[in-house]
Motif scaffolding. Structure first.
Motif, PDB file in Angstrom:
ATOM      1  N   ALA A 133     -11.443  17.100 -11.552  1.00 15.16           N
ATOM      2  CA  ALA A 133     -10.095  16.699 -11.146  1.00 15.16           C
ATOM      3  C   ALA A 133      -9.268  16.315 -12.364  1.00 15.16           C
ATOM      4  O   ALA A 133      -8.094  16.682 -12.485  1.00 15.16           O
ATOM      5  CB  ALA A 133     -10.174  15.543 -10.160  1.00 15.16           C
ATOM      6  N   SER A 134      -9.904  15.583 -13.296  1.00 17.98           N
ATOM      7  CA  SER A 134      -9.167  15.141 -14.478  1.00 17.98           C
ATOM      8  C   SER A 134      -8.734  16.332 -15.324  1.00 17.98           C
ATOM      9  O   SER A 134      -7.599  16.388 -15.807  1.00 17.98           O
ATOM     10  CB  SER A 134     -10.018  14.197 -15.326  1.00 17.98           C
ATOM     11  OG  SER A 134     -10.498  13.135 -14.540  1.00 17.98           O
ATOM     12  N   LEU A 135      -9.641  17.304 -15.508  1.00 19.23           N
ATOM     13  CA  LEU A 135      -9.292  18.474 -16.320  1.00 19.23           C
ATOM     14  C   LEU A 135      -8.197  19.293 -15.638  1.00 19.23           C
ATOM     15  O   LEU A 135      -7.280  19.777 -16.296  1.00 19.23           O
ATOM     16  CB  LEU A 135     -10.532  19.345 -16.575  1.00 19.23           C
ATOM     17  CG  LEU A 135     -11.572  18.742 -17.523  1.00 19.23           C
ATOM     18  CD1 LEU A 135     -12.779  19.659 -17.642  1.00 19.23           C
ATOM     19  CD2 LEU A 135     -10.970  18.504 -18.898  1.00 19.23           C
ATOM     20  N   SER A 136      -8.285  19.439 -14.307  1.00 17.30           N
ATOM     21  CA  SER A 136      -7.233  20.163 -13.587  1.00 17.30           C
ATOM     22  C   SER A 136      -5.906  19.438 -13.744  1.00 17.30           C
ATOM     23  O   SER A 136      -4.864  20.069 -13.887  1.00 17.30           O
ATOM     24  CB  SER A 136      -7.549  20.262 -12.099  1.00 17.30           C
ATOM     25  OG  SER A 136      -8.707  20.998 -11.893  1.00 17.30           O
ATOM     26  N   PHE A 137      -5.964  18.115 -13.716  1.00 15.51           N
ATOM     27  CA  PHE A 137      -4.745  17.324 -13.858  1.00 15.51           C
ATOM     28  C   PHE A 137      -4.108  17.575 -15.224  1.00 15.51           C
ATOM     29  O   PHE A 137      -2.899  17.717 -15.349  1.00 15.51           O
ATOM     30  CB  PHE A 137      -5.066  15.838 -13.682  1.00 15.51           C
ATOM     31  CG  PHE A 137      -3.896  14.939 -13.937  1.00 15.51           C
ATOM     32  CD1 PHE A 137      -2.873  14.850 -13.016  1.00 15.51           C
ATOM     33  CD2 PHE A 137      -3.818  14.192 -15.094  1.00 15.51           C
ATOM     34  CE1 PHE A 137      -1.782  14.024 -13.256  1.00 15.51           C
ATOM     35  CE2 PHE A 137      -2.739  13.368 -15.332  1.00 15.51           C
ATOM     36  CZ  PHE A 137      -1.719  13.287 -14.406  1.00 15.51           C
ATOM     37  N   ILE A 138      -4.949  17.651 -16.254  1.00 17.96           N
ATOM     38  CA  ILE A 138      -4.435  17.862 -17.608  1.00 17.96           C
ATOM     39  C   ILE A 138      -3.933  19.292 -17.777  1.00 17.96           C
ATOM     40  O   ILE A 138      -3.128  19.574 -18.654  1.00 17.96           O
ATOM     41  CB  ILE A 138      -5.528  17.518 -18.646  1.00 17.96           C
ATOM     42  CG1 ILE A 138      -5.803  16.024 -18.581  1.00 17.96           C
ATOM     43  CG2 ILE A 138      -5.137  17.910 -20.041  1.00 17.96           C
ATOM     44  CD1 ILE A 138      -6.912  15.568 -19.465  1.00 17.96           C
ATOM     45  N   GLY A 139      -4.397  20.195 -16.906  1.00 16.51           N
ATOM     46  CA  GLY A 139      -3.927  21.577 -16.990  1.00 16.51           C
ATOM     47  C   GLY A 139      -5.005  22.513 -17.509  1.00 16.51           C
ATOM     48  O   GLY A 139      -4.719  23.629 -17.912  1.00 16.51           O
ATOM     49  N   TRP A 199      -7.316  19.847  -6.271  1.00 16.68           N
ATOM     50  CA  TRP A 199      -6.782  18.499  -6.096  1.00 16.68           C
ATOM     51  C   TRP A 199      -6.124  17.976  -7.375  1.00 16.68           C
ATOM     52  O   TRP A 199      -5.061  17.381  -7.344  1.00 16.68           O
ATOM     53  CB  TRP A 199      -7.895  17.558  -5.634  1.00 16.68           C
ATOM     54  CG  TRP A 199      -8.357  17.882  -4.247  1.00 16.68           C
ATOM     55  CD1 TRP A 199      -7.704  18.651  -3.337  1.00 16.68           C
ATOM     56  CD2 TRP A 199      -9.566  17.452  -3.615  1.00 16.68           C
ATOM     57  NE1 TRP A 199      -8.432  18.726  -2.172  1.00 16.68           N
ATOM     58  CE2 TRP A 199      -9.574  17.998  -2.322  1.00 16.68           C
ATOM     59  CE3 TRP A 199     -10.642  16.662  -4.022  1.00 16.68           C
ATOM     60  CZ2 TRP A 199     -10.617  17.764  -1.419  1.00 16.68           C
ATOM     61  CZ3 TRP A 199     -11.677  16.434  -3.133  1.00 16.68           C
ATOM     62  CH2 TRP A 199     -11.668  16.980  -1.852  1.00 16.68           C
ATOM     63  N   GLY A 200      -6.781  18.250  -8.498  1.00 15.82           N
ATOM     64  CA  GLY A 200      -6.237  17.752  -9.771  1.00 15.82           C
ATOM     65  C   GLY A 200      -4.864  18.350 -10.065  1.00 15.82           C
ATOM     66  O   GLY A 200      -3.930  17.637 -10.433  1.00 15.82           O
ATOM     67  N   SER A 201      -4.718  19.682  -9.860  1.00 16.37           N
ATOM     68  CA  SER A 201      -3.430  20.294 -10.181  1.00 16.37           C
ATOM     69  C   SER A 201      -2.372  19.892  -9.162  1.00 16.37           C
ATOM     70  O   SER A 201      -1.185  19.806  -9.492  1.00 16.37           O
ATOM     71  CB  SER A 201      -3.560  21.810 -10.270  1.00 16.37           C
ATOM     72  OG  SER A 201      -3.993  22.339  -9.043  1.00 16.37           O
TER      73      SER A 201
END
Lengths: 289, 312
Positions: free
Chosen positions: A223-229, A239-241
């Motif tokens: 999730a954190s990596l998706s959030f960062i892109g 979920w992260g993106s």
């Protein structure tokens, strides 16, 4: 006295069962996880809309009867994207943990069995990997390899190798001095056979128990990596993106960030609750009885 | 004791060496090569060649490796491709703000976590135990950006108690107000770790014979905990704060992004977005060294405060 007799008489699995069944947190975790798995398996049946269908007229609509969790910047239904996002999170977590488990156990068993300088060096490096922030390690690897589903899984798997190696190594050192291993060696079995057939089955249950805690951390890293892109590229819902998009619209569309946040929290919490109860049950120090 | 500390320090050297080698290999794994990644698809063959020469990529791999080790040992981590400052300068520029955040978070985590962990251990399997275990598990389950966003939505946007963006004003009160939410975000996650470790460590200590003896002698419960149990129960808590260091760095990256706060995390994020691979590699080396140093110090501290640790 009676307690000792009882604990001898009751077999291992049913004693573990006794420990869980009295732990309300175990049941909470099991229930949550069951629901999440069901939702992701049944996604095409229960999602009210197509997660990729854009609807420019219905952009950034707040939660309503038609769109329970509102719509995003492209008018896509947040609830449906959330339901499909569960698949990515669970799949990435599961595959990454499976890879990490295979590699980590091999490293741990070989290091523990061979011992000596190799063991010292391997454990020294694993110690650093353990305390090196999983997120940063994953971030560096994903950044170097480029953002894709496959690279994301590789990056997360690498961050989770060290804990598996540690858990596999400790019992290996104890097991290799046991009579049945000595007997195997005396019969002329090679090291590969001893490690694979005689040592591995004796420690696999410890490893599997810990894997639910590490799957929780793998999902958190995903999730954190998706959030960062650095996660699975759009338009696939993760979920992260989704939270990233919500963060960009945080002042006027709170629902975009809040619902995926709760989904991640509940999934990781469910795995942690389960893993915690399982660990308490197998660790005699914590059982304290 | 001194020989224990020396041995521990010596052990850190091969570890550092292996970590540096791993970073070297990882950076060379970049698909294509670093020069084409930096310059993009449109680069001409001549400019690619110039960039390779500038990065030393035209040298044989073993020469590159030796140069890499020499540069790290002499503290020369190269220059940021985007700002032109050296990596060390970049880090020193944002370090104070990261240290501020970290210290505030550690304070919050310990002040809240210790009492809750002690209470949970004293009331084992009571409602307070389950509640504190649930609270700490929720804390452990939060990715730092999720808790950060929820704090931001509730306390900054909805209630308006704190500024949404970190202010760069020099007014100390204003600075404190913008430090509050990020520090709380990191602090609450640390609290979750502290509660768990305090609880399990206190449970271990409370089962010891000397506690039973003290209780039999009529020591009041308050004194029993404060004077007798806590001293030994605190030992693992000290180390967990040391071990949490790595997680703290990872979480501070996310926290700094969410609250738009300058710091090491923001630096990494910036390097990532501008494809500044020199800065990224340099930061990775600095983090690896920090983690090894903190690990070693934690081990030595453990030996100092716990007389039972045997120096083999």
């Amino acid at each position: 006295m009676t307690i000792e007799v009882a604990s001898v008489a009751v077999s291992q699995p049913s004693r573990l069962w006794l420990v869980f069944s009295r732990n309300p947190l175990f049941w909470l975790g099991a229930l949550l996880l069951a629901i999440i798995i069901m939702v992701s398996v049944l996604a095409p049946l229960i999602a009210p809309h197509d997660p990729l269908e854009q609807n420019i007229v219905a952009r950034l609509e707040p939660p309503s009867a038609e769109f329970l969790f509102g719509t995003d910047n492209y008018g896509r239904d947040v609830l449906s994207r959330l339901i499909y996002g569960a698949r990515i999170s669970l799949m990435v977590g599961f595959v990454a943990i499976l890879i990490a488990m295979t590699i980590g156990c091999t490293i741990g068993i070989v290091a523990g069995y061979i011992g000596g300088a190799l063991d010292q060096l391997v454990m020294g490096v694993l110690d650093v990997m353990l305390s090196f922030p999983a997120l940063l390690l994953g971030l560096m690897i994903a950044a170097m390899l480029g953002a894709s589903l496959q690279n994301l899984i590789i990056a997360i798997a690498i961050t989770e190798i060290a804990p598996f190696a540690r858990v596999a190594r400790a019992p290996t050192i104890a097991l290799k001095q046991q009579d049945f291993v000595m007997a195997g060696r005396a019969l002329g079995f090679g090291p590969v056979r001893i490690m694979g057939v005689h040592i591995l089955p004796n420690l696999i249950s410890d490893v599997v128990v810990m894997s639910s805690l590490w799957m929780a951390s793998a999902i958190r890293t995903e999730a954190s990596l998706s959030f960062i892109g650095l996660g699975v590229p759009p338009p696939t819902p993760t979920w992260g993106s989704m939270i990233r998009e919500g963060f960009d619209n945080i002042l006027d569309a709170w629902w975009l960030a809040v619902f995926p946040s709760l989904a991640i929290l509940l999934t990781v919490l469910a795995l942690n609750l389960l893993g915690d109860a399982l660990r308490d049950a197998i660790d005699p120090k914590l059982r304290g009885e | 004791m001194i020989s224990f500390a020396c041995k521990r320090l010596l052990l850190a050297i091969p570890t550092l060496f292996v970590m540096l080698t791993a970073i070297f290999v990882l950076v060379r794994l970049v698909p294509g090569d670093a020069a084409s990644v930096i310059l993009g698809d449109q680069a001409t063959e001549a400019s690619l060649r110039a960039m390779r020469a500038r990065l030393g990529l035209d040298q044989p791999i073993q020469v590159q490796y030796l140069h890499f080790l020499r540069d790290v040992l002499t503290g020369n981590l190269g220059r940021s491709l985007s700002s032109g400052r050296t990596v060390v300068q970049e880090v020193l520029l944002v370090l104070p703000s990261t240290i501020q955040l970290t210290l505030a978070a550690i304070t919050i985590g310990i002040v809240l976590g210790l009492p809750l962990g002690i209470l949970a251990a004293l009331g084992r399997n009571s409602w307070i135990d389950y509640v504190s275990r649930l609270v700490s598990l929720v804390g452990l389950s939060f990715p730092a950006f999720v808790s950060g966003i929820l704090l931001l939505i509730i306390f900054a946007i909805h209630l308006g108690w704190f500024p949404v963006l970190t202010s760069d004003s020099t007014d100390p009160l204003e600075r404190l107000r913008s430090l509050a939410l990020p520090a709380l975000n990191l602090g609450l996650i640390l609290m979750a770790y502290v509660v768990r470790v305090t609880r399990s460590s206190m449970l271990g200590v409370l089962g010891e014979d000397y506690i039973r003896t003290a209780r039999a002698k009529g020591v009041t419960p308050m004194r029993l905990v404060m004077r007798h149990a806590l001293r030994n129960g605190l030992i693992p808590v000290v180390t967990v704060v040391g071990l949490y260091f790595g997680t703290l760095i990872g979480n501070s990256v996310l926290t700094e992004i969410i609250f738009n706060r300058p710091g090491l995390g923001k630096l990494i994020f910036g390097a990532l977005n501008s494809r500044d691979y020199t800065l990224l590699e340099g930061l990775m080396i600095i983090f690896a060294i920090c983690v090894i140093v903190v690990n070693t110090l934690t081990d030595i501290t453990y030996g100092l405060i716990d007389p039972r640790v045997k120096y083999k």
